[in-house]
Design an enzyme around this catalytic site. Structure first.
Site, PDB file in Angstrom:
ATOM      1  N   ARG A 102       1.192  -2.994   6.208  1.00  0.00           N
ATOM      2  CA  ARG A 102       1.851  -2.824   5.019  1.00  0.00           C
ATOM      3  C   ARG A 102       0.608  -2.532   3.985  1.00  0.00           C
ATOM      4  O   ARG A 102       0.469  -1.676   3.135  1.00  0.00           O
ATOM      5  CB  ARG A 102       2.877  -3.892   4.629  1.00  0.00           C
ATOM      6  N   HIS A 134      -2.614   0.211   0.013  1.00  0.00           N
ATOM      7  CA  HIS A 134      -3.996   0.453  -0.585  1.00  0.00           C
ATOM      8  C   HIS A 134      -4.574   1.377  -0.199  1.00  0.00           C
ATOM      9  O   HIS A 134      -5.724   1.784  -0.848  1.00  0.00           O
ATOM     10  CB  HIS A 134      -4.746  -1.004  -0.592  1.00  0.00           C
TER      11      HIS A 134
END
Length: 110
Positions: A75, A80
């Site tokens: 995740r 990011h």
């Protein structure tokens, strides 16, 4: 209303089902060209990772067969580094890791 760990487990199970549904009848080449499916799979993986972060540590320790940390890391990478997602890694996750995770979750939920 505060959500329980069972709610988060349901979120994970539902996201797994959605990933399988989105990718059931496509090959890698089709996936590579299908930005909508890629986006949907990425979102479902983000949900899996975010939900896993909300599972209490005591529960996680009772179920070490579930790759909690890896789910959360995936995740984080997707969130990011969204501009640098490797579609080959994404496809491998869909075809290898998701079926394994589904089997572990089915046992966990019984």
């Amino acid at each position: 209303m505060k959500r329980s760990h069972k709610d988060y487990l349901e979120d994970i199970a539902e996201a797994i089902e959605l990933i399988e549904e989105f990718t059931r009848e496509i090959c890698f080449e089709d996936f590579l060209c299908d930005k909508k499916t890629q986006f949907a799979v990425i979102r479902a993986l983000e949900i899996i990772g975010e939900a896993s972060k909300n599972i209490p540590n005591d529960f996680k320790r009772l179920h070490p067969e579930i790759p909690w940390r890896e789910m959360a890391r995936m995740r984080d990478k997707l969130i990011h580094a969204y501009f640098g997602v490797d579609v080959r890694v994404l496809w491998k996750t869909v075809k290898e890791d998701i079926p394994s995770l589904k089997g572990k979750f089915e046992k966990l939920r019984k």
